[in-house]
Design an enzyme around this catalytic site. Structure first.
Site, PDB file in Angstrom:
ATOM      1  N   CYS A  11       0.823  -1.207   0.000  1.00 50.16           N
ATOM      2  CA  CYS A  11       0.000   0.000   0.000  1.00 50.16           C
ATOM      3  C   CYS A  11       0.860   1.263   0.000  1.00 50.16           C
ATOM      4  O   CYS A  11       1.990   1.261   0.482  1.00 50.16           O
ATOM      5  CB  CYS A  11      -0.868   0.047   1.249  1.00 50.16           C
ATOM      6  SG  CYS A  11      -1.862  -1.414   1.484  1.00 50.16           S
TER       7      CYS A  11
ATOM      8  N   ARG B 191       4.599   0.495  -6.226  1.00 53.48           N
ATOM      9  CA  ARG B 191       4.663  -0.358  -5.042  1.00 53.48           C
ATOM     10  C   ARG B 191       3.731  -1.559  -5.156  1.00 53.48           C
ATOM     11  O   ARG B 191       3.846  -2.500  -4.372  1.00 53.48           O
ATOM     12  CB  ARG B 191       4.280   0.458  -3.790  1.00 53.48           C
ATOM     13  CG  ARG B 191       5.273   1.559  -3.490  1.00 53.48           C
ATOM     14  CD  ARG B 191       4.709   2.540  -2.490  1.00 53.48           C
ATOM     15  NE  ARG B 191       4.527   1.974  -1.167  1.00 53.48           N
ATOM     16  CZ  ARG B 191       5.442   1.994  -0.205  1.00 53.48           C
ATOM     17  NH1 ARG B 191       6.617   2.535  -0.430  1.00 53.48           N
ATOM     18  NH2 ARG B 191       5.192   1.478   0.966  1.00 53.48           N
TER      19      ARG B 191
ATOM     20  N   TRP C 146      -3.024  -2.613  -1.513  1.00 60.41           N
ATOM     21  CA  TRP C 146      -2.616  -3.951  -1.943  1.00 60.41           C
ATOM     22  C   TRP C 146      -3.293  -4.899  -0.956  1.00 60.41           C
ATOM     23  O   TRP C 146      -2.962  -4.909   0.227  1.00 60.41           O
ATOM     24  CB  TRP C 146      -1.096  -4.053  -1.881  1.00 60.41           C
ATOM     25  CG  TRP C 146      -0.501  -5.268  -2.491  1.00 60.41           C
ATOM     26  CD1 TRP C 146      -0.241  -5.469  -3.820  1.00 60.41           C
ATOM     27  CD2 TRP C 146      -0.015  -6.434  -1.817  1.00 60.41           C
ATOM     28  NE1 TRP C 146       0.352  -6.686  -4.011  1.00 60.41           N
ATOM     29  CE2 TRP C 146       0.497  -7.305  -2.798  1.00 60.41           C
ATOM     30  CE3 TRP C 146       0.021  -6.840  -0.476  1.00 60.41           C
ATOM     31  CZ2 TRP C 146       1.047  -8.543  -2.487  1.00 60.41           C
ATOM     32  CZ3 TRP C 146       0.555  -8.072  -0.162  1.00 60.41           C
ATOM     33  CH2 TRP C 146       1.066  -8.912  -1.170  1.00 60.41           C
TER      34      TRP C 146
ATOM     35  N   ASN D 117      -1.356   1.765   6.014  1.00 56.03           N
ATOM     36  CA  ASN D 117      -0.467   0.704   5.502  1.00 56.03           C
ATOM     37  C   ASN D 117      -0.129  -0.208   6.660  1.00 56.03           C
ATOM     38  O   ASN D 117       0.111   0.279   7.761  1.00 56.03           O
ATOM     39  CB  ASN D 117       0.864   1.273   5.004  1.00 56.03           C
ATOM     40  CG  ASN D 117       0.711   2.048   3.733  1.00 56.03           C
ATOM     41  OD1 ASN D 117      -0.369   2.114   3.172  1.00 56.03           O
ATOM     42  ND2 ASN D 117       1.795   2.646   3.294  1.00 56.03           N
ATOM     43  N   GLY D 118      -0.034  -1.508   6.399  1.00 57.87           N
ATOM     44  CA  GLY D 118       0.366  -2.429   7.463  1.00 57.87           C
ATOM     45  C   GLY D 118      -0.799  -3.309   7.883  1.00 57.87           C
ATOM     46  O   GLY D 118      -1.764  -3.486   7.133  1.00 57.87           O
TER      47      GLY D 118
ATOM     48  N   GLU E 262      18.752 -15.835  -9.600  1.00 52.60           N
ATOM     49  CA  GLU E 262      18.202 -14.513  -9.910  1.00 52.60           C
ATOM     50  C   GLU E 262      17.662 -14.464 -11.344  1.00 52.60           C
ATOM     51  O   GLU E 262      16.616 -13.862 -11.599  1.00 52.60           O
ATOM     52  CB  GLU E 262      19.278 -13.443  -9.671  1.00 52.60           C
ATOM     53  CG  GLU E 262      18.884 -12.030 -10.025  1.00 52.60           C
ATOM     54  CD  GLU E 262      17.662 -11.515  -9.261  1.00 52.60           C
ATOM     55  OE1 GLU E 262      17.213 -12.153  -8.290  1.00 52.60           O
ATOM     56  OE2 GLU E 262      17.129 -10.469  -9.677  1.00 52.60           O
TER      57      GLU E 262
ATOM     58  N   LYS F 130      13.771 -13.449 -12.019  1.00 50.62           N
ATOM     59  CA  LYS F 130      13.375 -12.336 -12.897  1.00 50.62           C
ATOM     60  C   LYS F 130      12.442 -12.845 -13.983  1.00 50.62           C
ATOM     61  O   LYS F 130      11.412 -12.255 -14.284  1.00 50.62           O
ATOM     62  CB  LYS F 130      14.638 -11.734 -13.514  1.00 50.62           C
ATOM     63  CG  LYS F 130      14.704 -10.277 -13.633  1.00 50.62           C
ATOM     64  CD  LYS F 130      14.998  -9.472 -12.403  1.00 50.62           C
ATOM     65  CE  LYS F 130      14.283  -9.843 -11.156  1.00 50.62           C
ATOM     66  NZ  LYS F 130      14.686  -9.173  -9.960  1.00 50.62           N
TER      67      LYS F 130
ATOM     68  N   GLU G 149       8.926 -13.762 -12.506  1.00 57.00           N
ATOM     69  CA  GLU G 149       8.061 -12.704 -11.969  1.00 57.00           C
ATOM     70  C   GLU G 149       7.525 -11.760 -13.039  1.00 57.00           C
ATOM     71  O   GLU G 149       6.415 -11.257 -12.895  1.00 57.00           O
ATOM     72  CB  GLU G 149       8.711 -11.943 -10.809  1.00 57.00           C
ATOM     73  CG  GLU G 149       9.908 -11.127 -11.129  1.00 57.00           C
ATOM     74  CD  GLU G 149      10.540 -10.500  -9.893  1.00 57.00           C
ATOM     75  OE1 GLU G 149       9.846 -10.284  -8.892  1.00 57.00           O
ATOM     76  OE2 GLU G 149      11.743 -10.224  -9.943  1.00 57.00           O
TER      77      GLU G 149
ATOM     78  N   HIS H 106      20.936 -34.708 -10.419  1.00 54.02           N
ATOM     79  CA  HIS H 106      20.354 -35.323  -9.219  1.00 54.02           C
ATOM     80  C   HIS H 106      18.840 -35.114  -9.158  1.00 54.02           C
ATOM     81  O   HIS H 106      18.253 -35.203  -8.089  1.00 54.02           O
ATOM     82  CB  HIS H 106      21.023 -34.769  -7.963  1.00 54.02           C
ATOM     83  CG  HIS H 106      22.500 -35.069  -7.917  1.00 54.02           C
ATOM     84  ND1 HIS H 106      22.982 -36.341  -7.734  1.00 54.02           N
ATOM     85  CD2 HIS H 106      23.578 -34.273  -8.093  1.00 54.02           C
ATOM     86  CE1 HIS H 106      24.310 -36.313  -7.769  1.00 54.02           C
ATOM     87  NE2 HIS H 106      24.696 -35.063  -7.997  1.00 54.02           N
TER      88      HIS H 106
ATOM     89  N   LYS I 169       6.333  -3.855  -4.610  1.00 51.76           N
ATOM     90  CA  LYS I 169       7.748  -3.475  -4.593  1.00 51.76           C
ATOM     91  C   LYS I 169       8.362  -3.676  -3.216  1.00 51.76           C
ATOM     92  O   LYS I 169       9.484  -4.119  -3.091  1.00 51.76           O
ATOM     93  CB  LYS I 169       7.875  -2.015  -5.022  1.00 51.76           C
ATOM     94  CG  LYS I 169       9.305  -1.491  -5.069  1.00 51.76           C
ATOM     95  CD  LYS I 169      10.085  -2.132  -6.188  1.00 51.76           C
ATOM     96  CE  LYS I 169      11.525  -1.679  -6.265  1.00 51.76           C
ATOM     97  NZ  LYS I 169      12.350  -2.634  -7.017  1.00 51.76           N
TER      98      LYS I 169
HETATM   99  C1  F6R Z   1      12.336  -9.387  -7.028  1.00 51.34           C
HETATM  100  C2  F6R Z   1      12.227  -8.478  -5.906  1.00 51.34           C
HETATM  101  C3  F6R Z   1      11.946  -9.060  -4.562  1.00 51.34           C
HETATM  102  C4  F6R Z   1      12.733  -8.295  -3.495  1.00 51.34           C
HETATM  103  C5  F6R Z   1      12.357  -8.794  -2.094  1.00 51.34           C
HETATM  104  C6  F6R Z   1      13.174  -8.085  -1.030  1.00 51.34           C
HETATM  105  O1  F6R Z   1      12.607  -8.703  -8.209  1.00 51.34           O
HETATM  106  O2  F6R Z   1      12.344  -7.305  -6.049  1.00 51.34           O
HETATM  107  O3  F6R Z   1      12.233 -10.416  -4.518  1.00 51.34           O
HETATM  108  O4  F6R Z   1      14.093  -8.492  -3.724  1.00 51.34           O
HETATM  109  O5  F6R Z   1      10.996  -8.543  -1.866  1.00 51.34           O
HETATM  110  O6  F6R Z   1      13.032  -6.704  -1.120  1.00 51.34           O
HETATM  111  P1  F6R Z   1      14.094  -5.722  -0.477  1.00 51.34           P
HETATM  112  O7  F6R Z   1      15.357  -5.851  -1.244  1.00 51.34           O
HETATM  113  O8  F6R Z   1      13.474  -4.369  -0.602  1.00 51.34           O
HETATM  114  O9  F6R Z   1      14.260  -6.150   0.932  1.00 51.34           O
END
Ligand code: F6R
Length: 598
Positions: free
Chosen positions: A2, A28, A76, A102-103, A471, A475, A478, A494, A593
């Site tokens: 949010c 976000r 959200w 938020n929260g 990673e 990427k 997602e 394995h 985000k």
């Molecule tokens: C993937 C992504 C998430 C964040 C994770 C941690 O692209 O962005 O997996 O890496 O939510 O977020 P931070 O780095 O803000 O703690």
């Protein structure tokens, strides 16, 4: 997650300012949005499920929504689906109180039961709605708006950033506990938001609120106070990036822009920290810290950076281990002599904050390795090392992963006894231009096109290229919604090999021509024998190209920086695959985000 925006002092631009702020918070992640404005006509609330355009449409249709102060929110969903009713702001029974949040309010059910027994009626499924009703109770008891809000907040358990407006009151009232809130200070106007981009266009002067703090924003300015109402002196800080940094600068997506910003981001990360002539690395922020061992705690992409960092440290003789933050928070290892490093782009991720807090409770020293100045983690940890990537708006982390990898190289040099490794320093010096070379010459778009109809995408690598494989897969999944997995190359036979077919491309990162490269080429041959298309991400030193259907080149450099460069190629493949599939690249479905709930 949010987003909150609020403003006082914007006159007839109040609604425009709120909606603009919401547009800057879209990154976000959200599924409904709304605003509440206070003006001569009392409190007006407009909210809609769906994208911000639905809210804009509703505001246009209603006409005449205006006010001189207000709050806005992107939601959200956590409690209840994304409907108009569940969108914020929420109101009390009289319609005079509007609240955004938020929260999570953990004790909302008991509060709701109590309020319902007292005759209050609820319109939504949310935990938030208890707050305006609690404020209403205070007002009915004769308290003024500020006192009623304080009283309401004192009843809440959980994590919250709250903003409240009341018809007839000239103030926006704010409270923070475990959820980020920042004030923007301008001449004649004051803003509040979950994140600076929401108001950066109007001011670069900010005040970060801490847990347990309240703020009142009105025509006279702003005042921060504690739970008892005592004034707290806060310092006004200056943000070091421009409003344009939060725009797309002509790119189709923030993600592509941020991928292309990597040379600059990495230069900023290295600036003033590497003395090329003397061959030394200095992280002034860390003082003379000499950790015996290091625990890295993180989530998602940042966890992959943590795995990479732990390998660097171990290779240089510093015992180090990477942990999923959520696991560390619930069952931390007993060694309190470890330096605990929270690796987090946002510095607000609930799991990672919980891990660094657990570490602190157990007596460990903590370091925040983050991109976000003034974030909760930066303020709570004993030390902070900023990665200096600049604002990252795309939900998928890109430049901040490279920034974390680079900063972890610096940390490794500083944490390791003895002189810095000149080869690493030289490679780091060349990293920004090597990254630029990839961006200028990459054929990732062609590779993405040719592999577009694949059933799944697999990524393999050994040692430093194992987190790169993880990673690369994260990427891909997602932003494309395609099945993708990253494997330690040595684990392939394995189990995962059973998944490999002629329609599952395998991206193999092969650097140099040493033992690791030779063994990974062995894995490449195994998947090739099962007809899988092979994409070699390589510096071309080994003969892996002979077995590859596609090649993504990285400059021939140190293996430590090659792992950063290989990831840039994989970012581009994911980006172009998602673009060709027409995905919502900057705001992938179901993702946010900054994940501020555990
Ligand atoms: C993937 C992504 C998430 C964040 C994770 C941690 O692209 O962005 O997996 O890496 O939510 O977020 P931070 O780095 O803000 O703690």
């Amino acid at each position: 997650m949010c987003g909150i925006i609020g403003c006082v002092g914007c006159g007839d631009q109040t609604l425009t300012t709120l909606v603009h702020g919401l547009s800057k918070l879209e990154y976000r992640g959200y599924d409904s949005a709304g605003v509440a404005l206070v003006g001569d006509d009392g409190l007006q609330v407009v909210k809609k499920a769906g994208e911000l355009d639905s809210l804009r449409g509703e505001l246009d249709a209603l006409e005449g929504v205006s006010g001189t102060l207000g709050v806005g929110h992107t939601r959200w969903s956590t409690h209840g689906p994304p409907t108009d009713e569940n969108a914020h702001p929420h109101q009390d029974c009289t319609g005079d109180v509007g609240v955004v949040h938020n929260g999570i309010i953990e004790n909302y059910q008991s509060l709701r039961d109590e309020l319902e027994s007292a005759g209050h009626t609820f319109e939504s499924d949310t935990d938030t709605e208890v707050v305006p009703h609690l404020v209403e109770e205070g007002l009915e008891d004769g308290l003024d708006a500020e006192a009623a809000f304080r009283e309401a907040v004192s009843r809440l358990d959980g994590a919250f950033a709250l903003a409240c407006v009341v018809a007839g009151s000239d103030a926006v009232l704010v409270a923070r506990n475990d959820s980020p809130l920042v004030l923007g200070i301008d001449d004649g106007a004051t803003y509040l938001a979950s994140d600076v981009p929401a108001f950066r266009e109007f001011t670069d002067r900010v005040v970060y609120l801490d847990d347990g703090e309240f703020a009142r924003l009105d025509a006279d300015g702003w005042r921060v106070s504690d739970v008892k109402g005592e004034t707290i002196e806060k310092s006004v800080e200056t943000v070091e990036w421009d409003a344009e940094d939060t725009g797309k600068s002509g790119y189709d997506h923030f993600m592509l822009k941020e991928i292309h910003e990597q040379p600059r981001a990495l230069r900023q990360c290295l600036q003033g920290r590497v003395d090329e002539l003397g061959g030394t690395v200095t992280l002034e922020e860390l003082g003379d810290l000499e950790p015996d061992r290091i625990h890295l705690v993180a989530a998602g992409t940042s966890y992959h950076a943590a795995v990479y960092g732990s390998q660097l440290l171990q290779a240089d003789g510093v015992p180090a281990q990477a942990f999923f933050a959520h696991e560390y928070a619930s069952s931390p290892p007993p060694d309190t002599d470890a330096l605990v490093v929270g690796v987090s782009q946002s510095g607000e991720t609930a799991d990672t904050l919980s891990a660094t807090r657990t570490a602190r409770r157990h007596g460990a020293e903590t370091l925040a390795l983050t991109n976000t100045v003034g974030s909760t983690m930066a303020r709570e940890c004993d030390h902070v090392c900023y990665i200096r990537s600049g604002p990252e708006i795309g939900v998928a982390a890109t430049k901040t992963f490279a920034g974390q990898q680079t900063a972890l190289n610096l940390l490794t040099q500083v944490a390791t006894p003895g002189p810095s490794d000149r080869d690493v320093i030289e490679a780091l010096r060349e990293l920004p231009s090597d990254t630029q070379e990839i961006l200028d010459e990459s054929n990732a778009e062609t590779v993405a096109e040719e592999l577009l109809d694949s059933d799944a995408y697999f990524f393999i690598g050994r040692a430093l290229n194992y987190p790169v494989a993880l990673e690369g897969a994260l990427k891909m999944k997602e932003i494309t919604y395609k099945h993708a997995e990253g494997f330690a190359a040595g684990e392939l036979k394995h189990g995962p090999l059973a998944l490999v077919t002629g329609n599952t491309p395998v991206f193999a990162t092969v650097v140099g021509d040493g033992e690791l490269a030779r063994k990974t080429i062995g894995n490449v041959k195994e998947v090739e024998a099962r007809d899988a298309p092979v994409v070699a991400v390589t510096d071309g030193v080994s003969d892996v190209k002979r077995y590859a259907d596609h090649v993504l080149e990285v400059p021939d450099t140190h293996p430590r920086t090659a792992a950063i460069l290989a990831n840039v190629q994989l970012q581009l493949v994911s980006y172009y695959t998602a673009a060709k599939l027409g995905r919502s690249i900057d705001k992938p479905r179901n993702l946010a985000k900054s994940v501020t709930v555990e």
